[in-house]
Design an enzyme around this catalytic site. Structure first.
Site, PDB file in Angstrom:
ATOM      1  N   GLU A 133     -24.593 -43.422   8.913  1.00 19.37           N
ATOM      2  CA  GLU A 133     -25.272 -42.500   9.829  1.00 19.37           C
ATOM      3  C   GLU A 133     -26.355 -43.205  10.634  1.00 19.37           C
ATOM      4  OE1 GLU A 133     -26.888 -39.231   7.611  1.00 19.37           O
ATOM      5  OE2 GLU A 133     -25.034 -38.976   6.489  1.00 19.37           O
ATOM      6  N   CYS A 187     -31.329 -38.810   6.031  1.00 15.30           N
ATOM      7  CA  CYS A 187     -30.115 -39.607   6.127  1.00 15.30           C
ATOM      8  C   CYS A 187     -29.300 -39.568   4.848  1.00 15.30           C
ATOM      9  CB  CYS A 187     -30.471 -41.037   6.470  1.00 15.30           C
ATOM     10  SG  CYS A 187     -29.810 -41.464   8.066  1.00 15.30           S
ATOM     11  N   CYS A 217     -32.851 -43.107  -5.920  1.00 21.39           N
ATOM     12  CA  CYS A 217     -34.034 -42.242  -5.975  1.00 21.39           C
ATOM     13  C   CYS A 217     -33.538 -40.809  -6.191  1.00 21.39           C
ATOM     14  CB  CYS A 217     -34.841 -42.359  -4.684  1.00 21.39           C
ATOM     15  SG  CYS A 217     -35.372 -44.050  -4.390  1.00 21.39           S
TER      16      CYS A 217
HETATM   17 FE1  SF4 Z   1     -34.129 -44.500  -2.533  1.00 20.14          FE
HETATM   18 FE2  SF4 Z   1     -32.604 -43.227  -0.766  1.00 20.14          FE
HETATM   19 FE3  SF4 Z   1     -34.179 -45.270   0.040  1.00 20.14          FE
HETATM   20 FE4  SF4 Z   1     -31.997 -45.701  -1.488  1.00 20.14          FE
HETATM   21  S1  SF4 Z   1     -32.023 -44.875   0.604  1.00 20.14           S
HETATM   22  S2  SF4 Z   1     -34.029 -46.595  -1.777  1.00 20.14           S
HETATM   23  S3  SF4 Z   1     -31.960 -43.934  -2.810  1.00 20.14           S
HETATM   24  S4  SF4 Z   1     -34.841 -43.299  -0.770  1.00 20.14           S
END
Ligand code: SF4
Ligand code: SAH
Length: 389
Positions: free
Chosen positions: A91, A372, A123
């Site tokens: 994206e 995203c 995360c």
């Molecule tokens: Fe964390 Fe999402 Fe960033 Fe990956 S893209 S480090 S899962 S916040």
């Protein structure tokens, strides 16, 4: 797999052309086709000799991002879902006016780009990492996100021009004579934020090379000071970034000002706890002398209590950083919710009272799954379902 032409710098192309016995001005012509006219096929490179085009075709790929889906209407935030050559999705998000979140106030366009397919950091609140990490993006796939958006934008504006031209000629009672070509040289992206899917600093070399190409006057022509890299806190790579000659902006996805809160949200904090992350940021700040931004998503009942404002302000002061507060965007299937507006405003006011610079993002990006990773996740899952026997 052949190397893609858009993953090479001017110097690398010059060296290649030299071995082929091609004059240096041909490189200038090629770069003009790639980055100014944004050519999509080798055949389009009409002022290059056929023999040279054949050599290029034999040795390099020229991959183009295919638009799989788009959300948002003109003049608002637009979200693009691209399909890569191997069928994966990523994206990019185009935000019309930069509301002074990452740089000075301006009316420019900001593009948020992805650096990986999926994300390994998991995360707890984020859609990008929900189905894990698939692969890093190549240099050209990072670069192409800007070119593909600009191609789309040029086609869109020429479509609008044709429509208004038709209206005018119809009003003048004349046969329609609109013969407008898409404007290929207009640049719409002036600011880049590397905050799309993936952890940019986990794809370090490709990221830096892509940003060099996007910064070069022969390439994207975007100032390094207008590029913001966001990281979940990879301390060693932050130190590495500090010694890069380019003056990028750095944003840290903090989301918790104590290890206790951060551990609950971000597994990466176990590897690089706040003490280590803060030390790396301090070093970065000392070497670069540039203000860091701390991103802080407000999630109801998790990190939005006023108790959190004191350690957050202490950290921001220590790092000479400003704070961006971002009310959480709901992700389907995850339990987290955005706090009420009053809670966010109170959190902001408490930080300001503690003497730090803070901003609260008030726009409603959530309407189009602007965080995203969500559009991709939905599409991937819908595709998987439709393919089930
Ligand atoms: Fe964390 Fe999402 Fe960033 Fe990956 S893209 S480090 S899962 S916040
Ligand atoms: N991996 C990098 C960059 C991509 S994430 C990083 O973590 O910084 C970009 C930003 O979007 C991060 O600050 C991330 O925490 C935030 N984000 C992720 N999911 C979100 C959501 N549902 N609502 C609001 N922000 C979100």
């Amino acid at each position: 797999m052949p190397t893609d032409i858009k993953s090479l710098t001017r110097e690398e192309l010059e060296a290649q052309f030299k071995t082929w016995g091609e004059p240096a001005f041909r490189v200038t012509q090629l770069l003009d086709w790639l980055y100014v006219r944004r050519a999509t096929t080798w055949d389009a490179l009409s002022n290059l000799p056929k023999t040279l085009r054949a050599k290029l075709r034999e040795n390099f790929s020229l991959e183009i991002l295919e638009l799989a889906r788009k959300q948002g209407s003109p003049d608002t935030t637009q979200k693009f879902l691209w399909q890569l050559a191997d069928g994966q999705f990523i994206e990019s998000v185009l935000i019309p006016a930069n509301p002074a979140l990452y740089g000075e106030a301006s009316d420019r366009h900001t593009l948020c780009i992805s650096t990986q397919v999926g994300c390994a950091y998991g995360c707890r609140f984020c859609a990008s990492g929900l189905d894990g990490w698939k692969r890093n993006l190549g240099v050209h796939e990072i670069v192409e996100q800007i070119l593909a958006v600009e191609r789309w934008s040029a086609a869109e504006s020429s479509r609008l021009k044709v429509a208004s031209c038709k209206l005018e000629t119809a009003a003048a009672d004349e046969p329609a004579t609109c013969n407008l070509q898409p404007a290929t040289d207009s640049r719409v992206v002036n600011n880049l934020v590397v905050m799309g899917m993936g952890e940019p600093l986990a794809n370090y070399d490709n990221l830096i090379k892509a940003l060099k190409i996007l910064n070069a006057p022969w390439g994207g022509g975007i100032g390094a000071r207008r590029m913001t890299i966001s990281t979940s806190g990879l301390a060693p790579q932050i130190r590495k970034l500090a010694v890069e000659p380019m003056q990028f902006r750095l944003a840290i996805s903090l989301h918790g000002a104590t290890d206790e809160v951060r551990n609950r949200l971000m597994p990466v904090n176990k590897k690089y706890p706040l003490s280590e992350l803060t030390a790396a940021c301090e070093d970065y700040q000392k070497v670069k002398g540039r203000m860091i931004t701390l991103e802080y998503i407000l999630i109801a009942g998790i990190n939005d209590s006023l108790e959190q404002t004191r350690p957050l302000a202490t950290l921001a002061k220590r790092l000479y950083a400003k704070i961006n507060l971002i009310p959480y965007n709901k992700v389907e299937g995850l339990p987290w919710v955005r706090p009420a507006d009053e809670v966010c405003e109170r959190f902001l006011a408490a930080l300001e009272k503690l003497g730090v610079t803070a901003m609260l993002r008030r726009e409603k990006g959530g309407d189009i799954d602007a965080a995203c990773g969500q559009l991709r996740l939905k599409t991937e899952r819908a595709l998987a379902e439709s393919q089930q026997p």
